[in-house]
Write a protein that holds these residues in place. Structure first.
Motif, short mmCIF file in Angstrom:
data_model
loop_
_atom_site.label_atom_id
_atom_site.label_comp_id
_atom_site.label_asym_id
_atom_site.label_seq_id
_atom_site.Cartn_x
_atom_site.Cartn_y
_atom_site.Cartn_z
N UNK A 1 0.81 -1.21 0.00
CA UNK A 1 0.00 0.00 0.00
C UNK A 1 0.84 1.25 0.00
N UNK A 2 0.17 2.34 0.19
CA UNK A 2 0.83 3.63 0.32
C UNK A 2 0.47 4.20 1.68
N UNK A 3 1.32 5.04 2.17
CA UNK A 3 1.06 5.67 3.46
C UNK A 3 0.31 6.97 3.23
N UNK A 4 -0.87 7.11 3.84
CA UNK A 4 -1.62 8.37 3.70
C UNK A 4 -0.86 9.52 4.34
N UNK A 5 -1.24 10.74 4.00
CA UNK A 5 -0.59 11.89 4.62
C UNK A 5 -0.92 11.93 6.11
N UNK A 6 -0.20 12.76 6.85
CA UNK A 6 -0.30 12.79 8.31
C UNK A 6 -1.73 13.02 8.80
N UNK A 7 -2.41 14.01 8.25
CA UNK A 7 -3.78 14.32 8.70
C UNK A 7 -4.71 13.12 8.49
N UNK A 8 -4.57 12.47 7.35
CA UNK A 8 -5.40 11.29 7.05
C UNK A 8 -5.07 10.14 8.00
N UNK A 9 -3.79 9.92 8.29
CA UNK A 9 -3.39 8.86 9.23
C UNK A 9 -4.00 9.10 10.61
N UNK A 10 -4.04 10.35 11.05
CA UNK A 10 -4.60 10.65 12.36
C UNK A 10 -6.12 10.48 12.38
N UNK A 11 -6.79 10.80 11.28
CA UNK A 11 -8.24 10.53 11.20
C UNK A 11 -8.49 9.02 11.23
#
Length: 158
Positions: free
Chosen positions: A100-110
């Motif tokens: 997969x890919x790592x979502x951006x920081x804001x998305x990871x926290x959501x």
């Protein structure tokens, strides 16, 4: 990093009255790691050789499904008599190991918040005292204290 070594270390920490043993987790290797311990299985083993030491594991909310993490942490907590704890992280690397890919920081926290909400719903589905183990009354548990989990969040459904 044998089980014997880890068990001796945990017992020494317990004898020295440390509050807990903590294992970080890293879901990728860069070639510089001298050792890499998977925290949850390690703490399950250490729960059998300690009595008071807290058992803390890092879990990636980016790469671990809430249902699996909740049940493993619950089992460690049960086996240890309530000594399990978790350090939640949103991973910034490791995508090659998970297709997969790592979502951006804001998305990871959501995602992490939804992940935690799903785990809490699972953990709260059994009230304290739900398991009775009343052999004389032929009652294993009080079904009125066990609830269906129906978490539907923006990222996870459990």
């Amino acid at each position: 990093m044998t089980l014997d070594y880890l068990a001796r270390t945990a017992r020494l920490l317990e004898e020295a009255r440390f509050d807990a043993i903590f294992f970080a987790d890293k879901v990728s290797r860069d070639g510089t790691d001298l050792m890499q311990i998977e925290p949850l299985t390690t703490l399950g083993a250490l729960s059998a050789v300690t009595e008071h030491l807290g058992l803390v594991a890092t879990v990636s909310t980016t790469f671990t499904e809430p249902y699996n993490a909740a049940r493993m942490l619950s089992q460690i907590d049960f086996l240890s008599g309530g000594r399990a704890a978790v350090n939640l992280v949103t991973s910034t690397e490791g995508e090659a190991n998970f297709s997969g890919v790592i979502p951006d920081k804001a998305e990871r926290y959501r995602m992490a918040q939804d992940w935690l909400d799903a785990c809490v719903h699972l953990w709260d589905s059994w009230e304290d005292g739900a398991v009775r183990n009343d052999r004389a009354g032929n009652v294993w548990g009080d079904e009125s204290m066990i609830h269906q989990t129906d978490h539907v969040g923006p990222y996870y459904r459990v």
